[in-house]
Motif scaffolding. Sequence first.
Motif, PDB file in Angstrom:
ATOM      1  N   LEU A  57     -38.361 -28.205  -4.163  1.00 12.13           N
ATOM      2  CA  LEU A  57     -36.930 -27.950  -3.971  1.00 12.13           C
ATOM      3  C   LEU A  57     -36.802 -26.677  -3.144  1.00 12.13           C
ATOM      4  O   LEU A  57     -37.042 -25.576  -3.646  1.00 12.13           O
ATOM      5  CB  LEU A  57     -36.220 -27.773  -5.317  1.00 12.13           C
ATOM      6  CG  LEU A  57     -36.500 -28.810  -6.406  1.00 12.13           C
ATOM      7  CD1 LEU A  57     -35.783 -28.445  -7.689  1.00 12.13           C
ATOM      8  CD2 LEU A  57     -36.115 -30.190  -5.936  1.00 12.13           C
ATOM      9  N   MET A  58     -36.450 -26.810  -1.877  1.00 13.75           N
ATOM     10  CA  MET A  58     -36.370 -25.659  -0.972  1.00 13.75           C
ATOM     11  C   MET A  58     -35.031 -24.937  -1.197  1.00 13.75           C
ATOM     12  O   MET A  58     -33.974 -25.466  -0.876  1.00 13.75           O
ATOM     13  CB  MET A  58     -36.483 -26.105   0.480  1.00 13.75           C
ATOM     14  CG  MET A  58     -36.536 -24.966   1.478  1.00 13.75           C
ATOM     15  SD  MET A  58     -38.023 -23.966   1.415  1.00 13.75           S
ATOM     16  CE  MET A  58     -39.223 -25.077   2.160  1.00 13.75           C
ATOM     17  N   LEU A  59     -35.110 -23.734  -1.790  1.00 10.00           N
ATOM     18  CA  LEU A  59     -33.917 -22.945  -2.064  1.00 10.00           C
ATOM     19  C   LEU A  59     -33.643 -21.934  -0.956  1.00 10.00           C
ATOM     20  O   LEU A  59     -32.498 -21.685  -0.592  1.00 10.00           O
ATOM     21  CB  LEU A  59     -34.068 -22.228  -3.406  1.00 10.00           C
ATOM     22  CG  LEU A  59     -32.875 -21.444  -3.906  1.00 10.00           C
ATOM     23  CD1 LEU A  59     -31.677 -22.361  -4.135  1.00 10.00           C
ATOM     24  CD2 LEU A  59     -33.226 -20.707  -5.185  1.00 10.00           C
ATOM     25  N   GLN A  60     -34.725 -21.345  -0.426  1.00 12.60           N
ATOM     26  CA  GLN A  60     -34.616 -20.364   0.665  1.00 12.60           C
ATOM     27  C   GLN A  60     -35.786 -20.580   1.615  1.00 12.60           C
ATOM     28  O   GLN A  60     -36.824 -21.112   1.222  1.00 12.60           O
ATOM     29  CB  GLN A  60     -34.687 -18.933   0.113  1.00 12.60           C
ATOM     30  CG  GLN A  60     -33.557 -18.580  -0.821  1.00 12.60           C
ATOM     31  CD  GLN A  60     -33.790 -17.215  -1.468  1.00 12.60           C
ATOM     32  OE1 GLN A  60     -34.906 -16.738  -1.581  1.00 12.60           O
ATOM     33  NE2 GLN A  60     -32.704 -16.601  -1.909  1.00 12.60           N
ATOM     34  N   ARG A  77     -30.978 -25.246   0.838  1.00 12.07           N
ATOM     35  CA  ARG A  77     -30.724 -24.001   1.567  1.00 12.07           C
ATOM     36  C   ARG A  77     -29.296 -23.901   2.095  1.00 12.07           C
ATOM     37  O   ARG A  77     -28.771 -22.807   2.227  1.00 12.07           O
ATOM     38  CB  ARG A  77     -31.708 -23.856   2.732  1.00 12.07           C
ATOM     39  CG  ARG A  77     -33.138 -23.639   2.274  1.00 12.07           C
ATOM     40  CD  ARG A  77     -34.072 -23.605   3.430  1.00 12.07           C
ATOM     41  NE  ARG A  77     -34.106 -24.933   4.048  1.00 12.07           N
ATOM     42  CZ  ARG A  77     -34.853 -25.254   5.092  1.00 12.07           C
ATOM     43  NH1 ARG A  77     -35.628 -24.348   5.656  1.00 12.07           N
ATOM     44  NH2 ARG A  77     -34.838 -26.464   5.574  1.00 12.07           N
ATOM     45  N   VAL A  78     -28.665 -25.008   2.415  1.00 11.34           N
ATOM     46  CA  VAL A  78     -27.323 -24.979   2.996  1.00 11.34           C
ATOM     47  C   VAL A  78     -26.319 -25.455   1.941  1.00 11.34           C
ATOM     48  O   VAL A  78     -26.420 -26.577   1.440  1.00 11.34           O
ATOM     49  CB  VAL A  78     -27.247 -25.896   4.253  1.00 11.34           C
ATOM     50  CG1 VAL A  78     -25.842 -25.895   4.823  1.00 11.34           C
ATOM     51  CG2 VAL A  78     -28.265 -25.448   5.284  1.00 11.34           C
ATOM     52  N   GLU A  83     -24.894 -31.240  -2.452  1.00 11.66           N
ATOM     53  CA  GLU A  83     -24.695 -32.521  -3.134  1.00 11.66           C
ATOM     54  C   GLU A  83     -25.682 -33.574  -2.636  1.00 11.66           C
ATOM     55  O   GLU A  83     -26.253 -34.319  -3.434  1.00 11.66           O
ATOM     56  CB  GLU A  83     -23.263 -33.021  -2.955  1.00 11.66           C
ATOM     57  CG  GLU A  83     -23.004 -34.308  -3.716  1.00 11.66           C
ATOM     58  CD  GLU A  83     -21.573 -34.787  -3.607  1.00 11.66           C
ATOM     59  OE1 GLU A  83     -21.341 -35.947  -3.948  1.00 11.66           O
ATOM     60  OE2 GLU A  83     -20.699 -34.018  -3.187  1.00 11.66           O
ATOM     61  N   ASP A  84     -25.912 -33.631  -1.323  1.00 15.07           N
ATOM     62  CA  ASP A  84     -26.879 -34.597  -0.782  1.00 15.07           C
ATOM     63  C   ASP A  84     -28.271 -34.349  -1.334  1.00 15.07           C
ATOM     64  O   ASP A  84     -28.981 -35.285  -1.706  1.00 15.07           O
ATOM     65  CB  ASP A  84     -26.920 -34.524   0.749  1.00 15.07           C
ATOM     66  CG  ASP A  84     -25.614 -34.976   1.387  1.00 15.07           C
ATOM     67  OD1 ASP A  84     -24.878 -35.770   0.752  1.00 15.07           O
ATOM     68  OD2 ASP A  84     -25.326 -34.527   2.509  1.00 15.07           O
ATOM     69  N   ALA A  85     -28.672 -33.075  -1.397  1.00 14.65           N
ATOM     70  CA  ALA A  85     -30.000 -32.744  -1.931  1.00 14.65           C
ATOM     71  C   ALA A  85     -30.098 -33.109  -3.407  1.00 14.65           C
ATOM     72  O   ALA A  85     -31.115 -33.642  -3.862  1.00 14.65           O
ATOM     73  CB  ALA A  85     -30.288 -31.264  -1.722  1.00 14.65           C
ATOM     74  N   TYR A 139     -20.125 -25.879  -6.483  1.00 11.76           N
ATOM     75  CA  TYR A 139     -21.129 -24.931  -6.947  1.00 11.76           C
ATOM     76  C   TYR A 139     -20.619 -24.091  -8.112  1.00 11.76           C
ATOM     77  O   TYR A 139     -21.331 -23.262  -8.652  1.00 11.76           O
ATOM     78  CB  TYR A 139     -21.559 -23.998  -5.807  1.00 11.76           C
ATOM     79  CG  TYR A 139     -20.410 -23.237  -5.192  1.00 11.76           C
ATOM     80  CD1 TYR A 139     -19.953 -22.042  -5.730  1.00 11.76           C
ATOM     81  CD2 TYR A 139     -19.752 -23.755  -4.076  1.00 11.76           C
ATOM     82  CE1 TYR A 139     -18.881 -21.368  -5.181  1.00 11.76           C
ATOM     83  CE2 TYR A 139     -18.685 -23.088  -3.519  1.00 11.76           C
ATOM     84  CZ  TYR A 139     -18.257 -21.892  -4.066  1.00 11.76           C
ATOM     85  OH  TYR A 139     -17.196 -21.235  -3.522  1.00 11.76           O
ATOM     86  N   ASP A 140     -19.370 -24.253  -8.520  1.00  9.53           N
ATOM     87  CA  ASP A 140     -18.759 -23.443  -9.574  1.00  9.53           C
ATOM     88  C   ASP A 140     -18.406 -24.352 -10.748  1.00  9.53           C
ATOM     89  O   ASP A 140     -17.327 -24.891 -10.826  1.00  9.53           O
ATOM     90  CB  ASP A 140     -17.504 -22.757  -9.025  1.00  9.53           C
ATOM     91  CG  ASP A 140     -16.898 -21.790 -10.030  1.00  9.53           C
ATOM     92  OD1 ASP A 140     -17.445 -21.638 -11.129  1.00  9.53           O
ATOM     93  OD2 ASP A 140     -15.863 -21.194  -9.699  1.00  9.53           O
ATOM     94  N   ASN A 141     -19.328 -24.526 -11.652  1.00 10.86           N
ATOM     95  CA  ASN A 141     -19.139 -25.492 -12.727  1.00 10.86           C
ATOM     96  C   ASN A 141     -18.707 -24.918 -14.061  1.00 10.86           C
ATOM     97  O   ASN A 141     -18.573 -25.657 -15.016  1.00 10.86           O
ATOM     98  CB  ASN A 141     -20.441 -26.269 -12.952  1.00 10.86           C
ATOM     99  CG  ASN A 141     -20.629 -27.336 -11.919  1.00 10.86           C
ATOM    100  OD1 ASN A 141     -19.667 -27.915 -11.438  1.00 10.86           O
ATOM    101  ND2 ASN A 141     -21.864 -27.594 -11.572  1.00 10.86           N
ATOM    102  N   TYR A 142     -18.521 -23.620 -14.168  1.00 10.24           N
ATOM    103  CA  TYR A 142     -18.339 -23.074 -15.502  1.00 10.24           C
ATOM    104  C   TYR A 142     -17.172 -22.126 -15.706  1.00 10.24           C
ATOM    105  O   TYR A 142     -16.785 -21.887 -16.831  1.00 10.24           O
ATOM    106  CB  TYR A 142     -19.626 -22.360 -15.942  1.00 10.24           C
ATOM    107  CG  TYR A 142     -20.804 -23.274 -15.837  1.00 10.24           C
ATOM    108  CD1 TYR A 142     -20.968 -24.312 -16.739  1.00 10.24           C
ATOM    109  CD2 TYR A 142     -21.718 -23.144 -14.814  1.00 10.24           C
ATOM    110  CE1 TYR A 142     -22.034 -25.186 -16.634  1.00 10.24           C
ATOM    111  CE2 TYR A 142     -22.796 -24.020 -14.701  1.00 10.24           C
ATOM    112  CZ  TYR A 142     -22.943 -25.032 -15.626  1.00 10.24           C
ATOM    113  OH  TYR A 142     -23.982 -25.902 -15.514  1.00 10.24           O
ATOM    114  N   PHE A 143     -16.595 -21.580 -14.639  1.00  4.45           N
ATOM    115  CA  PHE A 143     -15.620 -20.522 -14.803  1.00  4.45           C
ATOM    116  C   PHE A 143     -14.267 -20.919 -14.223  1.00  4.45           C
ATOM    117  O   PHE A 143     -14.168 -21.300 -13.068  1.00  4.45           O
ATOM    118  CB  PHE A 143     -16.138 -19.253 -14.113  1.00  4.45           C
ATOM    119  CG  PHE A 143     -15.263 -18.062 -14.313  1.00  4.45           C
ATOM    120  CD1 PHE A 143     -15.173 -17.464 -15.552  1.00  4.45           C
ATOM    121  CD2 PHE A 143     -14.526 -17.543 -13.262  1.00  4.45           C
ATOM    122  CE1 PHE A 143     -14.375 -16.354 -15.751  1.00  4.45           C
ATOM    123  CE2 PHE A 143     -13.713 -16.442 -13.451  1.00  4.45           C
ATOM    124  CZ  PHE A 143     -13.639 -15.836 -14.700  1.00  4.45           C
TER     125      PHE A 143
END
Length: 186
Positions: A57-60, A77-78, A83-85, A139-143
């Motif tokens: 899983l390429m994060l950076q 990375r992007v 979602e696609d990844a 990307y914001d699932n909790y707040f």
Amino acid sequence: MNIGDSLIDKIEKAIDEVEFLAVVLSPESVASAWVREELKQALSSQLEGRGIRVLPLMLQNCTTPGFLREKLYADFRVEGHYEDALLQLASSIGLKINEPYGSTVRDPFSSRFGRVESFYTRPQIWHCIYCGWKCVHDYDNYFCHECKSIRPFFAPGATMRQCNACKQWNIGISVFCEWCGLKLHQ
């Protein structure tokens, strides 16, 4: 784990028992001695024919470790391609992402590992269950940015209630449907 347990023994045992090992790739992870040891063990398991699949899983941006270079990786990375990844990763481990109707996702490995067969899923675009605010950031699932509450977690067996409008299930304490945002009737 208990205090005094060997981390190395526990990690080795866990790697020997899994079918998939996700490796998050970043400059920090590829420089980590722990990550290198876990990758060596996974490679050894692959060579012994134990069937473990290493999922990069390429994060950076970073230098990919040798035996991972020939593997296709999920590219996180992007932000716009997250979602696609994630869909590609879910498909790679056998999750059927197009079948979560009724707010559950089935775990294809549940019987093998003694886990529950299905999990309650949550919408990607969600509404705060306390004030109805709509979150459109995947990307914001909790707040909640409106009432500042934290989206609650719950386990299988939690009390649920169905929304009359969209027919999706919500945790029992919900005032608003996290799927459609409408106020739930008492």
